[in-house]
Design a protein around this motif. Structure first.
Motif, PDB file in Angstrom:
ATOM      1  N   GLN A   1       0.823  -1.226   0.000  1.00 43.03           N
ATOM      2  CA  GLN A   1       0.000   0.000   0.000  1.00 43.03           C
ATOM      3  C   GLN A   1       0.854   1.271   0.000  1.00 43.03           C
ATOM      4  O   GLN A   1       2.033   1.228   0.318  1.00 43.03           O
ATOM      5  CB  GLN A   1      -0.905   0.020   1.241  1.00 43.03           C
ATOM      6  N   GLU A   2       0.187   2.385  -0.329  1.00 44.67           N
ATOM      7  CA  GLU A   2       0.839   3.711  -0.279  1.00 44.67           C
ATOM      8  C   GLU A   2       1.259   4.026   1.145  1.00 44.67           C
ATOM      9  O   GLU A   2       0.562   3.669   2.096  1.00 44.67           O
ATOM     10  CB  GLU A   2      -0.195   4.790  -0.648  1.00 44.67           C
ATOM     11  N   ARG A   3       2.364   4.743   1.289  1.00 46.37           N
ATOM     12  CA  ARG A   3       2.776   5.188   2.612  1.00 46.37           C
ATOM     13  C   ARG A   3       1.748   6.158   3.202  1.00 46.37           C
ATOM     14  O   ARG A   3       1.102   6.891   2.462  1.00 46.37           O
ATOM     15  CB  ARG A   3       4.110   5.933   2.493  1.00 46.37           C
ATOM     16  N   ILE A   4       1.594   6.165   4.513  1.00 42.16           N
ATOM     17  CA  ILE A   4       0.673   7.114   5.141  1.00 42.16           C
ATOM     18  C   ILE A   4       1.467   8.387   5.422  1.00 42.16           C
ATOM     19  O   ILE A   4       2.415   8.371   6.215  1.00 42.16           O
ATOM     20  CB  ILE A   4       0.083   6.538   6.451  1.00 42.16           C
TER      21      ILE A   4
ATOM     22  N   TYR B   1       4.473   0.751  10.210  1.00 41.15           N
ATOM     23  CA  TYR B   1       5.532   0.693   9.192  1.00 41.15           C
ATOM     24  C   TYR B   1       5.199   1.664   8.049  1.00 41.15           C
ATOM     25  O   TYR B   1       6.077   2.300   7.469  1.00 41.15           O
ATOM     26  CB  TYR B   1       5.657  -0.719   8.618  1.00 41.15           C
ATOM     27  N   LEU B   2       3.902   1.747   7.708  1.00 41.18           N
ATOM     28  CA  LEU B   2       3.519   2.641   6.601  1.00 41.18           C
ATOM     29  C   LEU B   2       3.692   4.111   6.972  1.00 41.18           C
ATOM     30  O   LEU B   2       3.829   4.966   6.113  1.00 41.18           O
ATOM     31  CB  LEU B   2       2.064   2.378   6.192  1.00 41.18           C
ATOM     32  N   LYS B   3       3.644   4.403   8.272  1.00 41.71           N
ATOM     33  CA  LYS B   3       3.786   5.800   8.728  1.00 41.71           C
ATOM     34  C   LYS B   3       5.244   6.175   8.940  1.00 41.71           C
ATOM     35  O   LYS B   3       5.600   7.352   8.909  1.00 41.71           O
ATOM     36  CB  LYS B   3       3.067   5.984  10.071  1.00 41.71           C
ATOM     37  N   ALA B   4       6.098   5.170   9.200  1.00 43.10           N
ATOM     38  CA  ALA B   4       7.457   5.470   9.688  1.00 43.10           C
ATOM     39  C   ALA B   4       8.380   6.027   8.614  1.00 43.10           C
ATOM     40  O   ALA B   4       8.360   5.594   7.463  1.00 43.10           O
ATOM     41  CB  ALA B   4       8.069   4.197  10.266  1.00 43.10           C
ATOM     42  N   ASP B   5       9.195   7.024   9.007  1.00 46.33           N
ATOM     43  CA  ASP B   5      10.268   7.508   8.126  1.00 46.33           C
ATOM     44  C   ASP B   5      11.563   6.784   8.456  1.00 46.33           C
ATOM     45  O   ASP B   5      12.409   6.582   7.593  1.00 46.33           O
ATOM     46  CB  ASP B   5      10.459   9.014   8.329  1.00 46.33           C
ATOM     47  N   LEU B   6      11.731   6.442   9.726  1.00 50.06           N
ATOM     48  CA  LEU B   6      12.953   5.780  10.172  1.00 50.06           C
ATOM     49  C   LEU B   6      12.576   4.877  11.357  1.00 50.06           C
ATOM     50  O   LEU B   6      11.695   5.225  12.142  1.00 50.06           O
ATOM     51  CB  LEU B   6      13.963   6.846  10.615  1.00 50.06           C
TER      52      LEU B   6
END
Ligand SMILES: CC(=O)N[C@H]1[C@@H](OP(=O)(O)OP(=O)(O)OC[C@H]2O[C@@H](n3ccc(=O)[nH]c3=O)[C@H](O)[C@@H]2O)O[C@H](CO)[C@@H](O)[C@@H]1O
Length: 366
Positions: A180-183, A259-264
């Motif tokens: 899925q697309e990143r949030i 995981y979809l929200k995380a930048d790092l």
């Protein structure tokens, strides 16, 4: 001894941490989809991690026997082990499985020994970069040793012909989310967790490191952090004091969404974590659990570090000032962060579950 097998029934024997249970669940979900009948044998620590098909399949829970410690504790462990082996023999005689798939860990040991005694085919899965003890001891009796990582060490030369690299076993719902697309979020989202059990050192060091960041950078941060249950309040307070937005919990059931929200990500390097980072292509700072058997988490971490998708800080060097430097660099330089992320493109993800399922189907008693 020869049993007339019920070839639809497959035993899944595994340890009780998330890292053992989740790959086993991936196989179990697949078996259910293909009209097989997985049966789980694990210890009762596993109860916290039973999702998907593991909520409904038949389960047998045995108390874990540990053979370490002094002579008395070894003797106690050995008698418990013998009782467990007898229990599992009784289970096998009743349900007549076509195959036993071992995912490692001491709780899998009685299931493997009982399978040897009753001549039931054994398949082993090793998710770590160093072969685990139980898999190593009984490898000679296995039909196949299925691996996540191709360069897993401590496999005796004479057994190398049994090796099939199947790759990672990630639960289906996570694989779907990884597509899925990143949030998107206005804030830089730092996801922090320490394997399925949490990591005390993360609550001690990370808030201190964040405190050392320039105030403007701190304002840009959203921290989502797992903390050991006894450290949740203290961790919340530590971020409150430095006015950093933070969500702290002992365990996140929605890890795919995070995981979809995380930048790092800052995390340990258990095998399931590594496989999920690959599928979500997430830049990470890895801090291997230093007491893992044969230091396997360090070698798991190298699998990503050598592919330049993650950075490694060993726990002895994991100090607030060291971490603050790394964080400042990665948060401020989107180029450096992107470099880690794009390095994942070279790493192939595999449908390990499908491959392991094919191996099971090929080798089970017909
Ligand atoms: C301390 C120790 O010896 N740990 C071992 C244990 O894994 P352990 O369970 O510690 O760690 P893993 O990284 O393999 O698995 C953690 C799992 O928990 C999930 N998670 C974690 C935190 C959270 O809040 N929510 C959540 O869902 C992660 O997404 C992942 O699926 O077995 C692994 C597989 O043999 C080994 O590689 C690890 O070294």
């Amino acid at each position: 001894m020869l049993l007339k097998m019920n070839n639809n029934t497959i035993i899944i024997a595994t340890g009780g941490t998330g890292g053992h249970i989740f790959p086993a669940q991936a196989l179990s979900d697949k078996l259910v989809k293909e009209n097989f009948n997985p049966v789980l044998i694990c210890d009762n620590r596993a109860n916290k991690f039973l999702y998907g098909s593991f909520q409904s399949v038949k389960k047998f829970q045995i108390s874990s026997s540990n053979l370490s410690g002094g002579i008395i504790s070894k003797l106690q462990g050995l008698s418990l082990l013998l009782i467990n082996i007898l229990k599992v023999i009784f289970i096998y005689l009743k349900i007549k499985p076509g195959c036993v798939v071992g995912f490692g860990g001491y709780p899998a040991l009685p299931s493997i020994v009982a399978a040897i005694i009753l001549n039931i085919p054994i398949i082993m899965y090793e998710p770590n970069a160093v072969l685990g003890r139980v898999n190593k001891w009984f490898l000679r009796y296995a039909k196949v040793l299925a691996l996540f990582m191709p360069n897993t060490t401590k496999i005796a030369e004479k057994h190398k012909k049994k090796v099939e690299v199947v790759g990672d076993l990630v639960r289906d719902e996570l694989l779907k989310q990884a597509e899925q697309e990143r949030i998107k979020n206005k804030k830089f989202t730092l996801l922090i967790f320490g394997g399925s059990q949490g990591a005390q050192v993360f609550s001690e060091v990370i808030p201190e490191a964040v405190k050392l960041l320039p105030p403007l950078l701190r304002k840009k941060l959203l921290i989502i952090q797992q903390a050991r249950p006894n450290l949740v309040e203290q961790t919340i307070e530590a971020y409150k004091k430095i006015e950093v937005e933070a969500v702290i919990k002992p365990f996140f059931e929605n890890i795919g969404e995070l995981y979809l929200k995380a930048d790092l990500v800052i995390c340990r390097s258990g095998a399931s974590t590594i496989s999920e980072l690959i599928n979500f292509k997430l830049p990470a700072i890895l801090v291997p659990f230093p007491h893992a058997t044969d230091n396997h988490q360090y070698y798991n971490a190298l699998y990503l570090v050598e592919n330049a998708t993650a950075r490694l800080i060993t726990q002895d060097k994991f100090k607030s000032i060291v971490l603050a430097e790394q964080l400042e660099e990665l948060i401020e330089s989107s180029i450096k962060l992107k470099k880690l992320k794009t390095a994942y493109d070279k790493m192939k993800t595999t449908n390990g579950t499908q491959k392991l399922f094919s191996i099971v189907r090929k080798h089970m008693k017909k």
